[in-house]
Scaffold this motif. Structure first.
Motif, PDB file in Angstrom:
ATOM      1  N   VAL A  18       0.845  -1.199   0.000  1.00  0.00           N
ATOM      2  CA  VAL A  18       0.000   0.000   0.000  1.00  0.00           C
ATOM      3  C   VAL A  18       0.882   1.252   0.000  1.00  0.00           C
ATOM      4  O   VAL A  18       0.654   2.199  -0.769  1.00  0.00           O
ATOM      5  CB  VAL A  18      -0.957  -0.015   1.219  1.00  0.00           C
ATOM      6  N   ALA A  19       1.915   1.246   0.857  1.00  0.00           N
ATOM      7  CA  ALA A  19       2.818   2.401   0.921  1.00  0.00           C
ATOM      8  C   ALA A  19       3.493   2.626  -0.431  1.00  0.00           C
ATOM      9  O   ALA A  19       3.635   3.767  -0.895  1.00  0.00           O
ATOM     10  CB  ALA A  19       3.864   2.191   2.017  1.00  0.00           C
ATOM     11  N   PHE A 147     -14.073  -2.546   2.276  1.00  0.00           N
ATOM     12  CA  PHE A 147     -13.334  -3.786   2.500  1.00  0.00           C
ATOM     13  C   PHE A 147     -13.147  -4.589   1.212  1.00  0.00           C
ATOM     14  O   PHE A 147     -13.205  -5.822   1.215  1.00  0.00           O
ATOM     15  CB  PHE A 147     -14.049  -4.613   3.581  1.00  0.00           C
ATOM     16  N   GLU A 148     -12.911  -3.877   0.095  1.00  0.00           N
ATOM     17  CA  GLU A 148     -12.736  -4.527  -1.207  1.00  0.00           C
ATOM     18  C   GLU A 148     -11.727  -5.663  -1.160  1.00  0.00           C
ATOM     19  O   GLU A 148     -11.944  -6.725  -1.741  1.00  0.00           O
ATOM     20  CB  GLU A 148     -12.293  -3.477  -2.246  1.00  0.00           C
ATOM     21  N   ALA A 149     -10.599  -5.458  -0.486  1.00  0.00           N
ATOM     22  CA  ALA A 149      -9.496  -6.426  -0.547  1.00  0.00           C
ATOM     23  C   ALA A 149      -9.733  -7.671   0.296  1.00  0.00           C
ATOM     24  O   ALA A 149      -8.911  -8.592   0.285  1.00  0.00           O
ATOM     25  CB  ALA A 149      -8.182  -5.752  -0.148  1.00  0.00           C
ATOM     26  N   THR A 150     -10.858  -7.757   1.006  1.00  0.00           N
ATOM     27  CA  THR A 150     -11.090  -8.968   1.811  1.00  0.00           C
ATOM     28  C   THR A 150     -11.485 -10.176   0.956  1.00  0.00           C
ATOM     29  O   THR A 150     -11.351 -11.311   1.398  1.00  0.00           O
ATOM     30  CB  THR A 150     -12.209  -8.755   2.864  1.00  0.00           C
ATOM     31  N   VAL A 151     -12.025  -9.929  -0.238  1.00  0.00           N
ATOM     32  CA  VAL A 151     -12.421 -11.023  -1.139  1.00  0.00           C
ATOM     33  C   VAL A 151     -11.839 -10.759  -2.528  1.00  0.00           C
ATOM     34  O   VAL A 151     -11.992  -9.664  -3.066  1.00  0.00           O
ATOM     35  CB  VAL A 151     -13.964 -11.131  -1.247  1.00  0.00           C
ATOM     36  N   VAL A 322      -7.016  -2.096  -1.637  1.00  0.00           N
ATOM     37  CA  VAL A 322      -6.944  -1.216  -0.468  1.00  0.00           C
ATOM     38  C   VAL A 322      -6.865   0.248  -0.905  1.00  0.00           C
ATOM     39  O   VAL A 322      -7.600   1.101  -0.397  1.00  0.00           O
ATOM     40  CB  VAL A 322      -5.726  -1.584   0.419  1.00  0.00           C
ATOM     41  N   VAL A 323      -6.000   0.527  -1.868  1.00  0.00           N
ATOM     42  CA  VAL A 323      -5.827   1.925  -2.282  1.00  0.00           C
ATOM     43  C   VAL A 323      -7.071   2.418  -3.036  1.00  0.00           C
ATOM     44  O   VAL A 323      -7.472   3.572  -2.905  1.00  0.00           O
ATOM     45  CB  VAL A 323      -4.531   2.120  -3.101  1.00  0.00           C
ATOM     46  N   SER A 324      -7.706   1.537  -3.800  1.00  0.00           N
ATOM     47  CA  SER A 324      -8.950   1.911  -4.461  1.00  0.00           C
ATOM     48  C   SER A 324      -9.982   2.358  -3.415  1.00  0.00           C
ATOM     49  O   SER A 324     -10.661   3.373  -3.575  1.00  0.00           O
ATOM     50  CB  SER A 324      -9.485   0.738  -5.284  1.00  0.00           C
ATOM     51  N   ASP A 325     -10.059   1.604  -2.320  1.00  0.00           N
ATOM     52  CA  ASP A 325     -10.968   1.970  -1.228  1.00  0.00           C
ATOM     53  C   ASP A 325     -10.567   3.293  -0.566  1.00  0.00           C
ATOM     54  O   ASP A 325     -11.427   4.079  -0.176  1.00  0.00           O
ATOM     55  CB  ASP A 325     -10.982   0.871  -0.157  1.00  0.00           C
TER      56      ASP A 325
ATOM     57  N   PHE B 166     -10.082   2.302  -8.638  1.00  0.00           N
ATOM     58  CA  PHE B 166      -9.611   3.682  -8.559  1.00  0.00           C
ATOM     59  C   PHE B 166      -8.083   3.782  -8.506  1.00  0.00           C
ATOM     60  O   PHE B 166      -7.505   4.777  -8.906  1.00  0.00           O
ATOM     61  CB  PHE B 166     -10.198   4.380  -7.324  1.00  0.00           C
ATOM     62  N   ALA B 167      -7.428   2.737  -7.984  1.00  0.00           N
ATOM     63  CA  ALA B 167      -5.976   2.823  -7.821  1.00  0.00           C
ATOM     64  C   ALA B 167      -5.217   2.413  -9.072  1.00  0.00           C
ATOM     65  O   ALA B 167      -4.060   2.763  -9.244  1.00  0.00           O
ATOM     66  CB  ALA B 167      -5.532   1.953  -6.642  1.00  0.00           C
TER      67      ALA B 167
END
Lengths: 336, 336
Positions: A18-19, A147-151, A322-325, B166-167
């Motif tokens: 993410v960073a 929580f997009e990245a959970t699934v 994660v970044v999209s969220d 989005f990312a």
């Protein structure tokens, strides 16, 4: 330009990913969305570094790479002994990003939401076990809980169910949502034994040292419950029917191949039902994916069948979600 | 409960499908979204019926079915000689729904947006040829301009590109976006000649009486330009490179089959490039769809490859996209 400040909680593979995305694509996000994303705190298992002006992500990534943990960071930044619940209370930030595996994270997610902070998470248990509470609190406080990245990592199955298909009534979702089991089954299709395949997956970092969550179908069950929570209503994980891939023999897999079929660990979600079990599929079936790809097949009243297939794991691929969220939260939150 | 009023412009197959979905799922939309959707005017090529209290959709559908056009409607409703540009000016409604084939509709879309009305359309030419103007006006007036059903019917490729990922930076989109040509190619794979296949498609209502837009690749090119407009920037349709399926011989198709390949009319979209041409694909390639299914493969920097596959045509399937947009417009518009 809208400034958004983040507290990044968790600095393992996904946190570093993410960073890196925020560091490398900062200019792109400024131009495309008018967003300036600033990380004001990073928390790993040893410490929290905190700078209201924004942390130098390049340096943070180098320190983490060289020394393994943030507590060894000297010089410029102050090092704090803040745990996630403290960060949520004490650090001033717009978005809390949870990329930990903390099973009790729902408590500090709630705290964050109650403090008017958006929460973005790749951490499954809160979304599996405390969905109603979290979503109700987010709704009441008018802040996003994402929580997009959970699934399916960054593959946007959650966006699709929450932010599209508004006219359709979803009737059923079939998914192959656990890449580790598909990888093991692929290896067995090539002639390895279950144990050899598992060992290879562990060596490549695809399976964890304790692989029981993946192999036993728990992870796929978690994901099924999350999809049920969104598509229907909150579902009690204890009521999910789960069978893993432990009992599949090499003989069975070889017989499959002769018949032109493959076995995949399939999650079935219907109103009031979450089921995980190995299913034999023709090799050209949409669910017969390979490697760490994931797939979901959504059945709904108007559209019929919709298939979405993409990455189900990987650092960049999970960071994508994660970044999209983070961007969605920033665009949706009025008061930032 | 939020009340939303629509002007439905176009009452052919898609228009009737939209009316049916609103009629049949009204209670569902009330419960799920707190939305009460009310159609206050319907315009076909002969007349406009208008009732500020809401038109009885069941009756409207019956009249249309029995008499073929709205101007024969007697009794309760007044019949007006309003054309679409007049409806947009004179009828008080929150959302204008364009399900016509009017090539000049962009003019009255702009008028509607300038009057502060949301616009939902399944009509491609405005989105192909006047994208910048329409989107800028929508942005300036802070009203939604939505067009999910212009590409892949209700399969949410447009939502995916506008409201998710989005990312990621999209690098390339490959699509099979025209179901009519796939249907014809399928028939040829089964041994029919091009002419026989076309005739069958026309008999089933899959191809139009003048099939040149589909067969010549124009329709696939329109859709490619729409995807380019969203993923990159407005693209000049005249610069698209387009080749249709007219020159494919039965012999070629039969040779394909021997080699385990199939030909599909593929649309390729890259920054600054829209290309439509028949491409040979292995039968197990994700783009090798059958029937009227459509598929898009999106390549992006973080996620890698993402495939979305679903209905590309059909009345219910197209209505799914239009009504989804109506709901999105209703949820997004603050002043309704």
């Amino acid at each position: 330009m809208k400034e958004v400040s983040l507290s990044l909680i968790g600095f393992g593979n996904v946190g570093k990913g993410v960073a890196e995305v925020i560091l490398n694509k900062n200019q792109y996000f400024k131009e495309k969305y008018g967003l300036d994303i600033k990380v004001v705190s990073i928390t790993d298992s040893t410490a929290t570094i905190w700078d209201p002006e924004g942390i130098d992500l390049k340096e943070a990534l180098e320190i983490k790479r060289s020394f393994g943990s943030l507590k060894f960071w000297g010089s410029e930044y102050d090092i704090y002994d803040l745990k996630p619940p403290d960060v949520v209370e004490e650090v001033e930030s717009d978005v809390i990003v949870d990329v930990t595996n903390d099973k009790n994270a729902a408590d500090w997610h709630l705290k964050a939401l109650n403090n008017g902070k958006a929460v973005v998470t790749s951490n499954k248990p809160p979304v599996v076990f405390r969905y109603r509470e979290l979503l109700e609190t987010a709704y009441k406080k008018n802040v996003p809980y994402l929580f997009e990245a959970t699934v399916m990592a960054g593959t946007p199955i959650i966006s699709l169910l929450r932010n599209a298909l508004f006219a359709d009534s979803v009737e059923r979702i079939w998914g192959v949502l656990n890449g580790t089991t598909t990888f093991i089954l692929n290896c067995m299709e090539e002639g390895m034994s279950f144990e050899e395949a598992l060992k290879k997956a562990q060596e490549l970092g695809i399976a964890e040292r304790d692989p029981s969550n993946d192999i036993g179908g728990i992870d796929a069950g978690y994901k099924g419950v999350i999809l049920h929570n969104i598509a229907f209503h909150p579902f009690d994980f204890k009521k999910a029917s789960i069978e893993g891939i432990e009992r599949i023999s090499e003989k069975e897999i070889q017989e499959n191949i002769k018949k032109g079929t493959v076995t995949r660990l399939v999650t079935l979600v219907e109103n009031g039902k979450v089921e995980v079990r190995p299913i034999k599929l023709p090799t050209n079936h949409p669910l017969a994916v390979k490697g760490t790809s994931n797939v979901a097949l959504i059945e709904s009243d108007l559209l019929g069948e919709l298939v979405i297939k993409g990455a189900g794991a990987g650092v960049k691929e999970t960071a994508s979600g994660v970044v999209s969220d983070i961007i969605r939260a920033s665009l949706e939150t009025k008061h930032l």
